[in-house]
Write an enzyme that holds these catalytic residues in place. Structure first.
Site, mmCIF file in Angstrom:
data_model
loop_
_atom_site.group_PDB
_atom_site.id
_atom_site.type_symbol
_atom_site.label_atom_id
_atom_site.label_comp_id
_atom_site.label_asym_id
_atom_site.label_seq_id
_atom_site.Cartn_x
_atom_site.Cartn_y
_atom_site.Cartn_z
ATOM 1 N N LYS A 213 0.843 -1.200 0.000
ATOM 2 C CA LYS A 213 0.000 0.000 0.000
ATOM 3 C C LYS A 213 0.879 1.251 0.000
ATOM 4 O O LYS A 213 0.683 2.158 -0.779
ATOM 5 C CB LYS A 213 -0.922 -0.020 1.225
ATOM 6 C CG LYS A 213 -1.797 1.185 1.329
ATOM 7 C CD LYS A 213 -2.810 1.084 2.449
ATOM 8 C CE LYS A 213 -3.530 2.422 2.607
ATOM 9 N NZ LYS A 213 -4.533 2.403 3.664
ATOM 10 N N GLU A 219 10.707 -4.741 4.316
ATOM 11 C CA GLU A 219 10.760 -6.165 3.968
ATOM 12 C C GLU A 219 10.379 -6.375 2.503
ATOM 13 O O GLU A 219 11.066 -7.071 1.744
ATOM 14 C CB GLU A 219 9.790 -6.978 4.849
ATOM 15 C CG GLU A 219 10.108 -6.994 6.319
ATOM 16 C CD GLU A 219 9.487 -5.826 7.087
ATOM 17 O OE1 GLU A 219 9.275 -4.749 6.489
ATOM 18 O OE2 GLU A 219 9.226 -5.986 8.287
ATOM 19 N N GLY A 274 -5.031 -1.758 4.798
ATOM 20 C CA GLY A 274 -4.222 -2.887 4.321
ATOM 21 C C GLY A 274 -4.883 -4.230 4.575
ATOM 22 O O GLY A 274 -4.994 -5.074 3.680
ATOM 23 N N ARG A 275 -5.356 -4.459 5.796
ATOM 24 C CA ARG A 275 -5.924 -5.776 6.120
ATOM 25 C C ARG A 275 -7.325 -5.961 5.571
ATOM 26 O O ARG A 275 -7.905 -7.034 5.688
ATOM 27 C CB ARG A 275 -5.879 -6.002 7.637
ATOM 28 C CG ARG A 275 -6.472 -4.899 8.456
ATOM 29 C CD ARG A 275 -6.085 -5.003 9.918
ATOM 30 N NE ARG A 275 -6.555 -3.856 10.696
ATOM 31 C CZ ARG A 275 -5.901 -2.699 10.829
ATOM 32 N NH1 ARG A 275 -4.726 -2.532 10.227
ATOM 33 N NH2 ARG A 275 -6.388 -1.717 11.547
ATOM 34 N N GLU A 360 -4.802 -6.570 14.683
ATOM 35 C CA GLU A 360 -4.282 -5.273 14.245
ATOM 36 C C GLU A 360 -5.392 -4.216 14.296
ATOM 37 O O GLU A 360 -5.129 -3.028 14.434
ATOM 38 C CB GLU A 360 -3.673 -5.368 12.838
ATOM 39 C CG GLU A 360 -2.614 -4.323 12.589
ATOM 40 C CD GLU A 360 -1.874 -4.487 11.278
ATOM 41 O OE1 GLU A 360 -2.476 -4.294 10.218
ATOM 42 O OE2 GLU A 360 -0.657 -4.808 11.306
ATOM 43 N N HIS A 391 -5.463 -32.944 17.733
ATOM 44 C CA HIS A 391 -4.368 -33.830 18.126
ATOM 45 C C HIS A 391 -3.181 -33.048 18.673
ATOM 46 O O HIS A 391 -2.065 -33.571 18.745
ATOM 47 C CB HIS A 391 -3.955 -34.697 16.926
ATOM 48 C CG HIS A 391 -5.062 -35.620 16.518
ATOM 49 N ND1 HIS A 391 -5.256 -36.848 17.101
ATOM 50 C CD2 HIS A 391 -6.069 -35.451 15.634
ATOM 51 C CE1 HIS A 391 -6.331 -37.414 16.561
ATOM 52 N NE2 HIS A 391 -6.842 -36.588 15.673
ATOM 53 N N LYS A 519 9.312 -0.566 13.882
ATOM 54 C CA LYS A 519 9.845 -0.247 12.551
ATOM 55 C C LYS A 519 10.954 0.799 12.664
ATOM 56 O O LYS A 519 12.002 0.684 12.040
ATOM 57 C CB LYS A 519 8.734 0.313 11.650
ATOM 58 C CG LYS A 519 7.754 -0.714 11.142
ATOM 59 C CD LYS A 519 6.766 -0.037 10.180
ATOM 60 C CE LYS A 519 5.602 -0.957 9.881
ATOM 61 N NZ LYS A 519 4.559 -0.326 9.063
HETATM 62 O O1 F6P Z 1 3.266 -2.944 9.661
HETATM 63 C C1 F6P Z 1 1.928 -3.241 9.556
HETATM 64 C C2 F6P Z 1 1.417 -2.959 8.177
HETATM 65 O O2 F6P Z 1 1.380 -1.589 7.953
HETATM 66 C C3 F6P Z 1 0.055 -3.588 7.946
HETATM 67 O O3 F6P Z 1 -0.969 -2.833 8.433
HETATM 68 C C4 F6P Z 1 0.064 -3.740 6.472
HETATM 69 O O4 F6P Z 1 -0.914 -4.631 6.035
HETATM 70 C C5 F6P Z 1 1.469 -4.216 6.227
HETATM 71 O O5 F6P Z 1 2.250 -3.538 7.189
HETATM 72 C C6 F6P Z 1 2.009 -3.990 4.853
HETATM 73 O O6 F6P Z 1 2.006 -2.634 4.497
HETATM 74 P P1 F6P Z 1 2.211 -2.197 3.006
HETATM 75 O O7 F6P Z 1 1.089 -2.769 2.204
HETATM 76 O O8 F6P Z 1 2.177 -0.709 3.018
HETATM 77 O O9 F6P Z 1 3.529 -2.738 2.531
#
Ligand code: F6P
Length: 558
Positions: A213, A219, A274-275, A360, A391, A519
């Site tokens: 987003k 990462e 995002g979620r 979240e 199990h 972060k």
């Molecule tokens: O760090 C949490 C977060 O911001 C989530 O809310 C989000 O889904 C995820 O990281 C990924 O964010 P982005 O889509 O901006 O890479």
């Protein structure tokens, strides 16, 4: 006449909250066995059905009176106004000054859906059309890689909301997948995930989707750069990137800077959290894997649940009822966790997806007016496919000391299952829910042992260990079948449940400030590990760990 409580009244001062506490002092003594025995209509009375989803919530520690009080709580919290505000595109994500308008993404028909007075539907439809054209071309083989071969592998690079939703849906609906396409999801910056994925694919036939987003997530960008280097090393041609890399983001400038042609970017908007984004262009992997028709069916199912949530009276409203049951256990029984137990291997990523969605969203302790809460909020969501859980950790759920309500999720239609399997699966699901509810008392254990010929002394010794108290709450959600439409409805059910709970707890469900500090610190420490920067003042433990890391890696470099 009593004045109705204001939406700003503290939750714990609401009349319904107080009435629930006094009701709870009686309710905690009830056993569900007795509640079932006392009411033949109980199962029917506490079951809702909508759009191919059945919710049986009769195995909860509730009576009609409990539900009445919980429903009063919802009313007194101003839930109706909150729902209306969400569907009106209001800026309910106040701390980020945005709407939370995922319902617009699955809105069908011509109804305008407005944010700040502007109908967002034309742009939603335009992006959907672009996605469909692109997905159609890849699926048909018209879209070719730089050596004129069709795409066989799709690697989605993203994390959190830019990974879990698409991954969960692609897994869940594998039975609908294009036979030539293989999906891979890379989220972890630990290079082993990307390395293992790249080992399975060929540069000529792989499409990378970089999803973020913000397009700033460390990462994701690191993985995307490494994937790009890997690709260029093989293709030896910058121009080839256009055939193999697309991006999904709200940040066009950052996408261009990364080197992806803006024509290969699918956009979405800041009013999509995002979620909550799998319904937007973030769902491109879903559309590629399952095709446009199935993606639209997913949206249709969610849209049908949206209509139900917006229009059904609260006592017949699945998301509202699920949410209120959660409130009952979290805030009154003190349940700190909630278990997701899908009895369907295809739904194996559902617990992880719901975990992000719920934790979240509602893992907050500050009310919307800036006060600290004086009650519990989101539970810890955890789980696993139910059969595997049985199990592994179900022992604790049956006889341990924690109350953890469970959602059992399964489908009625075993079509496509190998002979004999589905009956065993579903028998186990029904049996577990029954066992959690009924339990087995000392008399029943003794009778059973006696019938096996065990002598009286041994029975006395064994009984305490074999007694199950039961009275452990669960919901059962039955899907007519696991298909795109029902899955869409199921996901939307949980999205709205979470929104209702956040509304009652008076917290902001659509921001996630709690992820920021880690972060920031990671950025500082990363620079220190690369020795670009002298170590900052850290606590002794962190300083020691960094020093140990640097020492080992310095040795390796020598
Ligand atoms: O760090 C949490 C977060 O911001 C989530 O809310 C989000 O889904 C995820 O990281 C990924 O964010 P982005 O889509 O901006 O890479």
């Amino acid at each position: 006449m009593d004045t109705p409580p204001q939406a700003s009244t503290r939750l714990t001062d609401l009349p319904a909250w107080k009435a629930l506490w006094s009701h709870f002092t009686r309710a905690r003594e009830w056993h569900m066995r007795a509640l079932f025995e006392a009411d033949e209509q109980r199962a029917e009375r506490f079951t809702l059905e909508h759009q191919g989803l059945l919710l049986d919530y009769s195995k909860n520690r509730i009576t009609g009176q409990t539900m009445t009080l919980l429903l009063q709580l919802a009313e007194q919290c101003g839930l109706r106004a909150r729902i209306d505000a969400m569907f009106a595109g209001a800026r309910i994500n106040e701390t980020e000054d945005r709407a939370a308008f995922h319902v617009a993404l699955r809105s069908r028909g011509d109804t305008p859906m407005r944010v700040d007075g502007a109908d967002v539907m034309p742009q939603v439809r335009a992006v959907l059309q672009r996605m469909a054209r692109f997905a159609g071309a890849v699926r048909s083989g018209e879209w070719l890689g730089h050596t004129q071969q069709p795409i066989t592998d799709i690697v989605n690079i993203g994390i959190g909301g830019s990974d879990l939703g698409s991954q969960m849906v692609c897994e869940a609906l594998k039975a609908y997948a294009h036979p030539r396409l293989r999906m891979h999801f890379v989220s972890n910056v630990d290079s082993s995930q990307l390395k293992e994925t790249l080992r399975q694919v060929h540069a000529q036939t792989t499409l990378f989707i970089v999803e973020s987003k913000t397009f700033t997530t460390h990462e994701t960008l690191t993985n995307a750069h490494t994937a790009r280097d890997w690709f260029l090393h093989r293709a030896q041609d910058e121009a080839a990137i256009a055939r193999h890399f697309v991006a999904v983001s709200t940040n066009a400038a950052a996408v261009a800077e990364f080197g992806i042609d803006p024509r290969n970017m699918f956009e979405f908007w800041d009013w999509v959290g995002g979620r909550f984004s799998l319904w937007s262009a973030i769902g491109l992997p879903i559309m590629l894997y399952l095709g446009e028709r199935n993606f639209l069916a997913l949206l249709d199912g969610a849209h049908a649940m949206d209509g139900h949530f917006r229009d059904a009276p609260f006592d017949a409203n699945m998301p509202v009822v699920l949410a209120l049951l959660g409130i009952w256990y979290i805030n009154f029984f003190g349940a700190g966790s909630h278990v997701m137990a899908p009895y369907d291997q295809y739904l194996h990523r559902l617990p992880a997806f719901i975990q992000q969605l719920d934790m979240e969203s509602n893992g907050k302790r500050t009310t919307r007016d800036g006060q600290l809460v004086d009650y519990e909020t989101a539970p810890i969501i955890w789980g696993e496919t139910g059969i595997n859980g049985q199990h592994a950790f179900f022992q604790l759920l049956h006889q341990g000391t924690h109350v953890a309500p469970i959602d059992f999720i399964g489908s009625l239609d075993g079509h496509g299952s190998l002979p004999g399997h589905h009956e065993i699966l579903m028998a186990n699901m029904f049996a577990q829910a029954e066992a959690f509810m009924r339990g087995r008392n000392a008399d029943e254990v003794a009778l059973e042992l006696a019938a096996q010929g065990v002598d009286a002394a041994a029975i006395r010794r064994m009984v305490p260990f074999r007694v199950f108290d039961g009275n452990r709450p669960s919901n059962t959600v039955l899907l007519e079948r696991l298909d795109p439409y029902r899955l869409g409805a199921l996901i939307a059910l949980y999205e709205h449940k979470i929104f209702v709970q956040g509304s009652i707890w008076k917290i902001h469900s659509f921001d996630q400030w709690g992820v920021e500090l880690g972060k920031q610190l990671a950025k500082t420490i990363h620079a220190e590990l690369l020795a670009h920067r002298p170590p900052q003042a850290h606590d002794a433990s962190t300083a020691q760990l960094i020093a140990r890391y640097l020492a080992v890696n310095a040795q390796r470099r020598c």
